[in-house]
Design a protein around this motif. Structure first.
Motif, PDB file in Angstrom:
ATOM      1  N   ARG A  85       0.835  -1.206   0.000  1.00 32.65           N
ATOM      2  CA  ARG A  85       0.000   0.000   0.000  1.00 32.65           C
ATOM      3  C   ARG A  85       0.871   1.258   0.000  1.00 32.65           C
ATOM      4  NH1 ARG A  85      -4.786   2.544   1.405  1.00 32.65           N
ATOM      5  NH2 ARG A  85      -5.974   0.602   1.386  1.00 32.65           N
ATOM      6  N   ALA A  86       1.910   1.245   0.799  1.00 33.71           N
ATOM      7  CA  ALA A  86       2.795   2.405   0.859  1.00 33.71           C
ATOM      8  C   ALA A  86       3.452   2.662  -0.494  1.00 33.71           C
ATOM      9  CB  ALA A  86       3.854   2.198   1.935  1.00 33.71           C
ATOM     10  N   GLU A  88       2.259   1.869  -3.441  1.00 37.41           N
ATOM     11  CA  GLU A  88       1.251   2.367  -4.381  1.00 37.41           C
ATOM     12  C   GLU A  88       0.918   3.827  -4.106  1.00 37.41           C
ATOM     13  OE1 GLU A  88      -1.842  -0.409  -5.742  1.00 37.41           O
ATOM     14  OE2 GLU A  88      -1.005  -1.873  -4.336  1.00 37.41           O
ATOM     15  N   ASN A  89       0.936   4.224  -2.841  1.00 42.49           N
ATOM     16  CA  ASN A  89       0.738   5.637  -2.514  1.00 42.49           C
ATOM     17  C   ASN A  89       1.917   6.476  -2.999  1.00 42.49           C
ATOM     18  OD1 ASN A  89      -1.773   5.338  -1.255  1.00 42.49           O
ATOM     19  ND2 ASN A  89      -0.855   4.851   0.719  1.00 42.49           N
ATOM     20  N   ARG A  90       3.119   5.939  -2.858  1.00 44.62           N
ATOM     21  CA  ARG A  90       4.295   6.660  -3.345  1.00 44.62           C
ATOM     22  C   ARG A  90       4.270   6.793  -4.863  1.00 44.62           C
ATOM     23  NH1 ARG A  90       9.681   4.159  -0.935  1.00 44.62           N
ATOM     24  NH2 ARG A  90      10.541   5.875  -2.199  1.00 44.62           N
ATOM     25  N   LEU A  91       3.739   5.784  -5.547  1.00 45.46           N
ATOM     26  CA  LEU A  91       3.623   5.864  -7.004  1.00 45.46           C
ATOM     27  C   LEU A  91       2.719   7.025  -7.412  1.00 45.46           C
ATOM     28  CD1 LEU A  91       4.041   4.771  -9.885  1.00 45.46           C
ATOM     29  CD2 LEU A  91       2.067   3.265  -9.480  1.00 45.46           C
ATOM     30  N   ALA A  92       1.603   7.201  -6.702  1.00 51.94           N
ATOM     31  CA  ALA A  92       0.701   8.315  -7.017  1.00 51.94           C
ATOM     32  C   ALA A  92       1.441   9.641  -6.895  1.00 51.94           C
ATOM     33  CB  ALA A  92      -0.521   8.284  -6.102  1.00 51.94           C
ATOM     34  N   ASN A  93       2.251   9.789  -5.859  1.00 55.96           N
ATOM     35  CA  ASN A  93       3.022  11.017  -5.678  1.00 55.96           C
ATOM     36  C   ASN A  93       4.087  11.163  -6.764  1.00 55.96           C
ATOM     37  OD1 ASN A  93       1.616  11.777  -3.348  1.00 55.96           O
ATOM     38  ND2 ASN A  93       2.965  10.568  -2.024  1.00 55.96           N
ATOM     39  N   ALA A  94       4.683  10.043  -7.165  1.00 50.74           N
ATOM     40  CA  ALA A  94       5.698  10.089  -8.210  1.00 50.74           C
ATOM     41  C   ALA A  94       5.089  10.491  -9.552  1.00 50.74           C
ATOM     42  CB  ALA A  94       6.387   8.727  -8.339  1.00 50.74           C
ATOM     43  N   LEU A  95       3.869  10.047  -9.821  1.00 53.22           N
ATOM     44  CA  LEU A  95       3.191  10.437 -11.059  1.00 53.22           C
ATOM     45  C   LEU A  95       2.887  11.934 -11.057  1.00 53.22           C
ATOM     46  CD1 LEU A  95       0.848   7.350 -11.430  1.00 53.22           C
ATOM     47  CD2 LEU A  95       2.543   8.091 -13.122  1.00 53.22           C
ATOM     48  N   LYS A  96       2.494  12.451  -9.905  1.00 53.30           N
ATOM     49  CA  LYS A  96       2.270  13.900  -9.814  1.00 53.30           C
ATOM     50  C   LYS A  96       3.576  14.649  -9.993  1.00 53.30           C
ATOM     51  CE  LYS A  96      -0.195  13.419  -5.946  1.00 53.30           C
ATOM     52  NZ  LYS A  96      -1.017  13.741  -4.743  1.00 53.30           N
ATOM     53  N   ALA A  97       4.637  14.130  -9.412  1.00 55.25           N
ATOM     54  CA  ALA A  97       5.952  14.762  -9.558  1.00 55.25           C
ATOM     55  C   ALA A  97       6.435  14.696 -11.005  1.00 55.25           C
ATOM     56  CB  ALA A  97       6.968  14.087  -8.637  1.00 55.25           C
ATOM     57  N   ALA A 109      -7.120  11.137  -2.905  1.00 53.87           N
ATOM     58  CA  ALA A 109      -7.383  10.413  -1.653  1.00 53.87           C
ATOM     59  C   ALA A 109      -6.122  10.197  -0.834  1.00 53.87           C
ATOM     60  CB  ALA A 109      -8.031   9.060  -1.961  1.00 53.87           C
ATOM     61  N   GLY A 110      -4.980  10.072  -1.506  1.00 51.77           N
ATOM     62  CA  GLY A 110      -3.733   9.855  -0.790  1.00 51.77           C
ATOM     63  C   GLY A 110      -3.751   8.553  -0.006  1.00 51.77           C
ATOM     64  N   ALA A 111      -3.299   8.614   1.244  1.00 48.10           N
ATOM     65  CA  ALA A 111      -3.214   7.413   2.078  1.00 48.10           C
ATOM     66  C   ALA A 111      -4.574   6.845   2.428  1.00 48.10           C
ATOM     67  CB  ALA A 111      -2.439   7.731   3.356  1.00 48.10           C
ATOM     68  N   GLN A 114      -9.184   3.830  -0.897  1.00 49.94           N
ATOM     69  CA  GLN A 114      -9.822   2.554  -0.586  1.00 49.94           C
ATOM     70  C   GLN A 114      -9.542   1.490  -1.640  1.00 49.94           C
ATOM     71  OE1 GLN A 114     -11.603   1.923   2.329  1.00 49.94           O
ATOM     72  NE2 GLN A 114     -10.664   3.892   2.862  1.00 49.94           N
ATOM     73  N   ARG A 115      -9.534   1.884  -2.910  1.00 49.84           N
ATOM     74  CA  ARG A 115      -9.373   0.917  -4.000  1.00 49.84           C
ATOM     75  C   ARG A 115      -8.012   1.127  -4.635  1.00 49.84           C
ATOM     76  NH1 ARG A 115     -11.641  -3.153  -6.041  1.00 49.84           N
ATOM     77  NH2 ARG A 115     -12.112  -3.486  -8.225  1.00 49.84           N
ATOM     78  N   LEU A 116      -7.066   0.283  -4.276  1.00 49.25           N
ATOM     79  CA  LEU A 116      -5.693   0.419  -4.736  1.00 49.25           C
ATOM     80  C   LEU A 116      -5.568   0.051  -6.212  1.00 49.25           C
ATOM     81  CD1 LEU A 116      -3.909  -1.232  -1.692  1.00 49.25           C
ATOM     82  CD2 LEU A 116      -3.868   1.205  -2.293  1.00 49.25           C
TER      83      LEU A 116
END
Length: 394
Positions: A85-86, A88-97, A109-111, A114-116
């Motif tokens: 989960r961590a 996948e959350n970091r991936l979302a931030n990396a895509l924004k970066a 939604a960040g951390a 609900q649906r990874l």
């Protein structure tokens, strides 16, 4: 010779149940009249491995890459799930970066997501032959230590090749993971990554329309429905026939969905809603291709859409047959006591029982005015998006 078996009550049934539960969270899968099995059978023939909540194609690579990063961990199943989960959350931030804004799962939604992404793409990864491990993510986390412990041993066994393959989680052909995947990621595929996906589709789903369009580069057409595709005449015969069946089915059953919404609007005494659905029903009637509808063979349709992953119940077939007869006779009226209205109400009551909007006022009062009002498109929007990502590779 040693062997490996995944212990579960019935993994195929488990995954099927998970897919069904997931459908309740997908806006475009609202199935008030019990047509979902038919819709999904057609979609899974044409665009296997897709779902209406998938966004961008490179997630089919992001998920294996992230999970590969866990394979050396000595953590237990619960900790592995937390680490996944961590990541996948970091991936979302990396895509924004990396400058991406649209299509990021968990962007807002960040951390609390609900649906990874892994749950959204897991079934498709198996369908396309990218994922070789047969179980769920929970099964994988529980089996990770066993997989790692037995890999060296099977290399020395008599049947090393077959056993090593059984212990593989991902296809060995998976492209290499970018070094900066958790720093600045993009959705754009490289040419090698695009070719890998095309190869997987052709190898695993060779008869699908998705594989044909991926291989020929015909997926960039800007059309709302697959039957409007400018190169429809070039589709393989089976796919072209199924698209034709899908067009007629979508057209015919759209009227039932519109009438369902009109009847509820009348019960809610909402003049604006009533006017809207009366207008849309009239447009539907005027747009029907009656020669094609009269020539449509239901026997051929049921045979063409048969799919091992979907069971179409006799009641659903009976509803389609009876509704088609009304459409052919021109007897789809709007009043609550017409045969068409009774058919729609009876169908929904049988499906929802005590939660029927026609029978339960409290449930009806929570209705927001629209349920399944768009024509069925059999996941062409998701297929088109993925095909455009393939075409844009560089």
């Amino acid at each position: 010779m040693s062997s490996l078996a995944w212990i579960d009550f019935d993994e195929a049934e488990r995954q099927r149940a998970q897919r069904i539960m997931a459908l309740f969270q997908e806006r475009e899968t609202r199935d008030e009249l019990g047509l979902g099995g038919i819709r999904d059978s057609i979609a899974d023939h044409l665009f296997p491995g897709t779902s209406t909540i998938q966004t961008r194609l490179r997630y089919m690579l992001f998920i294996p890459w992230l999970f590969q990063m866990l394979e050396g961990s000595a953590a237990g199943p619960d900790q592995l799930a937390t680490e996944a989960r961590a990541l996948e959350n970091r991936l979302a931030n990396a895509l924004k970066a990396g400058g991406e804004s649209n299509g990021i799962i968990g962007r807002d939604a960040g951390a609390d997501l609900q649906r990874l992404p892994s749950s959204v793409y897991w079934a498709g990864l198996g369908t396309w032959g990218i994922r070789l491990f047969p179980g769920s993510t929970d099964n994988l986390f529980s089996s990770m230590r066993h997989l790692q412990r037995n890999r060296p041993r099977v290399r020395e066994s008599e049947d090393a090749a077959s056993e090593a393959q059984a212990l593989q989680i991902w296809t060995p052909a998976l492209p290499p993971r970018p070094k900066d995947i958790l720093e600045a990621a993009r959705f754009r595929l490289t040419p090698d990554e695009a070719q890998f996906i095309i190869d997987r589709l052709v190898a695993q789903q060779p008869r699908s329309l998705l594989a044909f369009l991926a291989r020929t580069g015909g997926g960039t057409a800007d059309c709302r429905y697959i039957w409007e595709h400018p190169h429809l005449a070039d589709f393989p015969g089976d796919a072209r026939s199924l698209v034709g069946h899908g067009e007629v089915f979508s057209s015919v059953m759209h009227g039932a969905s519109l009438l369902y919404n009109l009847l509820l609007s009348e019960m809610r005494e909402k003049p604006d809603w009533i006017e809207e659905y009366q207008s849309r029903l009239q447009e539907w009637r005027e747009g029907l291709d009656m020669p094609a509808i009269r020539a449509w063979s239901l026997d051929s349709f049921w045979q063409a859409i048969d799919h091992p992953a979907h069971r179409i119940r006799p009641a659903a077939k009976r509803f389609v047959t009876e509704w088609l007869a009304l459409v052919r006779s021109g007897d789809v009226g709007e009043g609550r006591l017409t045969p068409a209205a009774r058919m729609v109400q009876d169908r929904e009551r049988r499906l929802k029982t005590s939660q029927s909007r026609f029978a339960n006022r409290a449930v009806r009062d929570r209705w927001t005015g629209a349920s399944g009002v768009e024509r069925l498109s059999f996941r062409w929007a998701q297929g088109r998006s993925h095909l455009r990502d393939l075409a844009d590779a560089q």
